[in-house]
Design a protein around this motif. Structure first.
Motif, mmCIF file in Angstrom:
data_model
loop_
_atom_site.group_PDB
_atom_site.id
_atom_site.type_symbol
_atom_site.label_atom_id
_atom_site.label_comp_id
_atom_site.label_asym_id
_atom_site.label_seq_id
_atom_site.Cartn_x
_atom_site.Cartn_y
_atom_site.Cartn_z
ATOM 1 N N PRO A 186 0.823 -1.225 0.000
ATOM 2 C CA PRO A 186 0.000 0.000 0.000
ATOM 3 C C PRO A 186 0.859 1.280 0.000
ATOM 4 C CG PRO A 186 -0.832 -1.564 1.614
ATOM 5 C CD PRO A 186 0.513 -2.070 1.173
ATOM 6 N N ALA A 187 1.965 1.274 0.736
ATOM 7 C CA ALA A 187 2.860 2.440 0.746
ATOM 8 C C ALA A 187 3.481 2.625 -0.636
ATOM 9 C CB ALA A 187 3.944 2.277 1.809
ATOM 10 N N LYS A 188 3.813 1.510 -1.271
ATOM 11 C CA LYS A 188 4.400 1.576 -2.611
ATOM 12 C C LYS A 188 3.401 2.170 -3.617
ATOM 13 C CE LYS A 188 6.471 -1.236 -6.257
ATOM 14 N NZ LYS A 188 6.882 -2.562 -6.724
ATOM 15 N N GLU A 189 2.153 1.763 -3.508
ATOM 16 C CA GLU A 189 1.115 2.279 -4.415
ATOM 17 C C GLU A 189 0.975 3.796 -4.246
ATOM 18 O OE1 GLU A 189 -2.523 3.764 -5.846
ATOM 19 O OE2 GLU A 189 -2.210 3.525 -3.686
ATOM 20 N N TRP A 190 0.957 4.239 -2.968
ATOM 21 C CA TRP A 190 0.881 5.678 -2.692
ATOM 22 C C TRP A 190 2.098 6.405 -3.276
ATOM 23 C CZ3 TRP A 190 4.739 7.913 0.332
ATOM 24 C CH2 TRP A 190 4.586 9.267 0.604
ATOM 25 N N TYR A 191 3.303 5.828 -3.098
ATOM 26 C CA TYR A 191 4.517 6.497 -3.588
ATOM 27 C C TYR A 191 4.548 6.565 -5.113
ATOM 28 C CZ TYR A 191 9.423 7.934 -3.869
ATOM 29 O OH TYR A 191 10.589 8.620 -4.131
ATOM 30 N N MET A 192 4.028 5.506 -5.761
ATOM 31 C CA MET A 192 3.960 5.530 -7.229
ATOM 32 C C MET A 192 3.122 6.712 -7.704
ATOM 33 S SD MET A 192 3.528 1.541 -8.351
ATOM 34 C CE MET A 192 3.325 1.873 -10.124
ATOM 35 N N ARG A 193 2.041 6.977 -6.973
ATOM 36 C CA ARG A 193 1.170 8.079 -7.380
ATOM 37 C C ARG A 193 1.859 9.431 -7.241
ATOM 38 N NH1 ARG A 193 -3.744 8.647 -4.239
ATOM 39 N NH2 ARG A 193 -3.093 7.023 -2.789
ATOM 40 N N ILE A 194 2.531 9.630 -6.128
ATOM 41 C CA ILE A 194 3.162 10.956 -5.941
ATOM 42 C C ILE A 194 4.412 11.085 -6.815
ATOM 43 C CG2 ILE A 194 4.519 10.356 -3.855
ATOM 44 C CD1 ILE A 194 3.653 13.213 -2.846
ATOM 45 N N LYS A 195 5.089 9.965 -7.026
ATOM 46 C CA LYS A 195 6.309 9.968 -7.837
ATOM 47 C C LYS A 195 6.011 10.358 -9.289
ATOM 48 C CE LYS A 195 10.123 6.663 -8.484
ATOM 49 N NZ LYS A 195 10.535 5.259 -8.257
ATOM 50 N N SER A 196 4.795 10.081 -9.758
ATOM 51 C CA SER A 196 4.473 10.355 -11.167
ATOM 52 C C SER A 196 3.989 11.790 -11.389
ATOM 53 C CB SER A 196 3.437 9.355 -11.667
ATOM 54 O OG SER A 196 2.249 9.495 -10.938
ATOM 55 N N ARG A 197 3.953 12.601 -10.340
ATOM 56 C CA ARG A 197 3.547 13.992 -10.512
ATOM 57 C C ARG A 197 4.685 14.801 -11.146
ATOM 58 N NH1 ARG A 197 -1.118 15.008 -7.438
ATOM 59 N NH2 ARG A 197 -0.838 17.261 -7.453
ATOM 60 N N PRO A 198 4.346 15.754 -12.007
ATOM 61 C CA PRO A 198 5.402 16.583 -12.626
ATOM 62 C C PRO A 198 6.288 17.275 -11.581
ATOM 63 C CG PRO A 198 3.300 16.928 -13.736
ATOM 64 C CD PRO A 198 3.012 16.045 -12.559
ATOM 65 N N SER A 199 5.718 17.623 -10.426
ATOM 66 C CA SER A 199 6.507 18.327 -9.394
ATOM 67 C C SER A 199 7.635 17.468 -8.847
ATOM 68 C CB SER A 199 5.597 18.739 -8.234
ATOM 69 O OG SER A 199 5.053 17.590 -7.600
ATOM 70 N N PHE A 200 7.582 16.160 -9.106
ATOM 71 C CA PHE A 200 8.591 15.250 -8.574
ATOM 72 C C PHE A 200 9.737 14.996 -9.559
ATOM 73 C CE2 PHE A 200 9.400 12.019 -5.242
ATOM 74 C CZ PHE A 200 8.877 12.715 -4.179
ATOM 75 N N ARG A 201 9.564 15.453 -10.802
ATOM 76 C CA ARG A 201 10.529 15.106 -11.843
ATOM 77 C C ARG A 201 11.962 15.527 -11.526
ATOM 78 N NH1 ARG A 201 7.010 16.992 -16.731
ATOM 79 N NH2 ARG A 201 5.496 15.303 -16.608
ATOM 80 N N ALA A 202 12.112 16.753 -11.035
ATOM 81 C CA ALA A 202 13.473 17.253 -10.795
ATOM 82 C C ALA A 202 14.174 16.427 -9.717
ATOM 83 C CB ALA A 202 13.431 18.726 -10.394
ATOM 84 N N ILE A 203 13.408 16.036 -8.695
ATOM 85 C CA ILE A 203 13.951 15.203 -7.613
ATOM 86 C C ILE A 203 14.476 13.870 -8.165
ATOM 87 C CG2 ILE A 203 13.229 13.865 -5.555
ATOM 88 C CD1 ILE A 203 13.096 16.752 -4.934
ATOM 89 N N LEU A 204 13.716 13.306 -9.102
ATOM 90 C CA LEU A 204 14.081 12.002 -9.652
ATOM 91 C C LEU A 204 15.269 12.097 -10.603
ATOM 92 C CD1 LEU A 204 10.529 10.499 -10.286
ATOM 93 C CD2 LEU A 204 12.016 10.185 -8.295
ATOM 94 N N ALA A 205 15.574 13.311 -11.050
ATOM 95 C CA ALA A 205 16.727 13.501 -11.941
ATOM 96 C C ALA A 205 18.005 13.793 -11.153
ATOM 97 C CB ALA A 205 16.445 14.640 -12.923
ATOM 98 N N ASP A 206 17.886 13.920 -9.831
ATOM 99 C CA ASP A 206 19.076 14.204 -9.021
ATOM 100 C C ASP A 206 20.111 13.097 -9.186
ATOM 101 O OD1 ASP A 206 17.983 16.498 -8.041
ATOM 102 O OD2 ASP A 206 17.697 15.790 -5.995
ATOM 103 N N HIS A 207 21.358 13.489 -9.226
ATOM 104 C CA HIS A 207 22.436 12.517 -9.395
ATOM 105 C C HIS A 207 23.661 13.009 -8.639
ATOM 106 C CE1 HIS A 207 23.849 9.042 -11.899
ATOM 107 N NE2 HIS A 207 24.958 9.464 -11.343
ATOM 108 N N LEU A 208 23.927 12.384 -7.505
ATOM 109 C CA LEU A 208 25.054 12.797 -6.671
ATOM 110 C C LEU A 208 26.346 12.228 -7.248
ATOM 111 C CD1 LEU A 208 24.322 14.361 -4.041
ATOM 112 C CD2 LEU A 208 25.105 12.353 -2.777
ATOM 113 N N PRO A 209 27.365 13.064 -7.515
ATOM 114 C CA PRO A 209 28.615 12.550 -8.082
ATOM 115 C C PRO A 209 29.217 11.467 -7.185
ATOM 116 C CG PRO A 209 28.602 14.963 -8.039
ATOM 117 C CD PRO A 209 27.410 14.505 -7.264
ATOM 118 N N GLY A 210 29.575 10.351 -7.807
ATOM 119 C CA GLY A 210 30.204 9.263 -7.053
ATOM 120 C C GLY A 210 29.228 8.421 -6.253
#
Lengths: 222, 222
Positions: A186-210
Motif C-alpha cells: 500500500p505504501a508503494k502504491e501511494w509512492y507511485m502516485r506521488i512519484k508520477s507527478r510533474p513536481s517530482f521530476r526534478a527530484i528524480l533527476a538528481d544525481h550525486l557525483p560518485g
C-alpha cells in the motif's frame, strides 16, 4: 528569481523543492555546504541550516515548514493545505510526523550515517544507527499504508504538504536503496502516485557525483 | 471543555498552555505518562507524545506547533502571529528555532537528563549531556538578547508565538535553576516582561512533587 539554498539529499530541502514546483514557482538551486558556516549564509539564516529561500527582493525565509507555510500564504494556488482548520491540523500533524519523528528515527540514521559522514570525512558510519534506521522504516511504511488505504492521500481527499513531506523523506532514502517497498504494497502504491507527478521530476533527476541512485529510483513503475 | 494532555515540565506543553491562556480559552489539564503508552491515548495521537488537545466534540489535535496554528485559526483574537506573510515567517522561524534547535541543544540535555531519567528510573543522568546543555544555553540567551534589543518582542513589535515558545522552554529550564540570567541582562529583561503576563501565571504556579522550584522561579522581579 527565487533562490533555494539546499543540499542534494536533504529531505527538508526536497520538500520545499516539490512545494515550489507544485505551485509552479520558478526558482534556482544553490548548493550550500552548511558545515563551512559561510558568514554570508549565516546572515541569511543564523541557524546555519538549509533550506533557505531567498526572494528576489532580498527577503530570506528559513526552516522547511516555515517556508512552506509562507509559500502557501503568498502563492495559495494550488493549495498544499486543506481549508478546514481540523483538516489543516491533520495535514500539519502528519507533516510534523515525517519532518521530526521519521527524520530522527530513519532519515538521520541512514542519510546522516551513510552520506553525510562520508561527505564530511568525519568518523566512520555507525552501523548500529544504520541498522536502527532500516528497522524503524517498516513501522512508518505501515503507517503510510494504513493512512492511504483509508484516505485518498495521507491527510484526506487531496494531496497536501503531508504527502510531500513523507515523499521527500522516502525519496532520499530510496536514493540509498533502503526502502523495502516490496514488503509494503500500500505504501508503494501511494509512492507511485506521488512519484508520477510533474513536481517530482526534478527530484528524480538528481544525481550525486560518485553516488549514483539505484536503477528503480527514477522509474515510475518500479 | 477542552482538555490538554500534557507533562508538567514539557516546554512544548507549556507553550500550548500559554497560547490557550493568551486567547482566554478555558481548558482542563490531564497529565499523560506517555511512557505507559496507553491504547486510549495512542488512539488520540499515534505518535504517543504530548501535547494533545482534545476538543469538546472529540476532535484531537497533536504536535505543539500544529495545535498553536489550529488555535490561531479557530480563535484568532488576540493573534499569536502577525498578519504580514514575511513577518509571520519570521515568527515561525524563531518558534522552530526554540522548538527544535534550543530543544535538542538545551532542553533535552537538561530536562531529559535531570528530570525524565529520574522520573522514569532508567539509567543515571549523563553528566556530559548536562554540561553540554549548560554550555549551549549561553548562545541562545545571547540570541534572545540580540533580538529583543532590536525589536520590541523576538519577532517584531508584538508578542508572538516566538516569544511564547522561547519563554516556555526557558521557564522549564528556570524551574531547574539552570538559566544564568545574571550573565544575560537583555534576555532577563525580555523574560521579566513575558513572565508578568497573566497567561504565564499558571506556569509559575507549577510545583512538581519532590522537585520544588528555586525561590526566584515564580518571582516577577527576580
Amino acid at each position: 528569481m527565487r533562490i533555494l539554498y539546499h543540499l542534494w539529499l536533504s529531505p527538508h530541502c526536497r520538500k520545499v523543492r516539490v512545494v515550489l514546483s507544485e505551485k509552479k514557482l520558478e526558482f534556482g538551486l544553490q548548493t550550500e555546504n552548511t558545515w563551512q558556516r559561510r558568514p554570508e549564509f549565516l546572515a541569511l539564516n543564523p541557524a546555519g541550516e538549509v533550506p533557505v529561500l531567498l526572494e528576489p527582493d532580498g527577503t530570506s525565509v528559513s526552516d522547511s515548514q516555515t517556508i512552506c507555510e509562507y509559500l502557501e500564504e503568498v502563492a495559495p494556488y494550488p493549495p498544499i493545505l486543506p481549508t478546514d482548520p481540523v483538516q489543516r491540523a491533520e495535514a500539519r500533524r502528519i507533516t510534523a510526523w515525517f519532518d521530526m519523528k521519521f527524520s530522527s528515527e530513519v532519515s538521520e540514521n541512514l542519510i546522516g550515517e551513510k552520506i553525510m559522514k562520508r561527505f564530511l570525512k568525519t568518523d566512520a558510519p555507525n552501523s548500529a544507527l544504520i541498522r536502527a534506521g532500516k528497522k524503524n522504516i517498516h513501522y512508518h511504511l505501515e503507517y503510510i499504508g494504513w493512512l492511504s488505504e483509508r484516505r485518498n492521500w495521507l491527510a484526506g481527499d487531496e494531496l497536501s504538504i503531508a504527502d510531500i513531506s513523507a515523499a521527500a523523506h522516502l525519496s532520499s532514502i530510496d536514493y540509498l536503496d533502503d526502502v523495502p517497498w516490496e514488503e509494503h504494497p500500500p505504501a508503494k502504491e501511494w509512492y507511485m502516485r506521488i512519484k508520477s507527478r510533474p513536481s517530482f521530476r526534478a527530484i528524480l533527476a538528481d544525481h550525486l557525483p560518485g553516488e549514483p541512485p539505484p536503477k528503480h529510483y527514477a522509474n515510475l513503475d518500479f
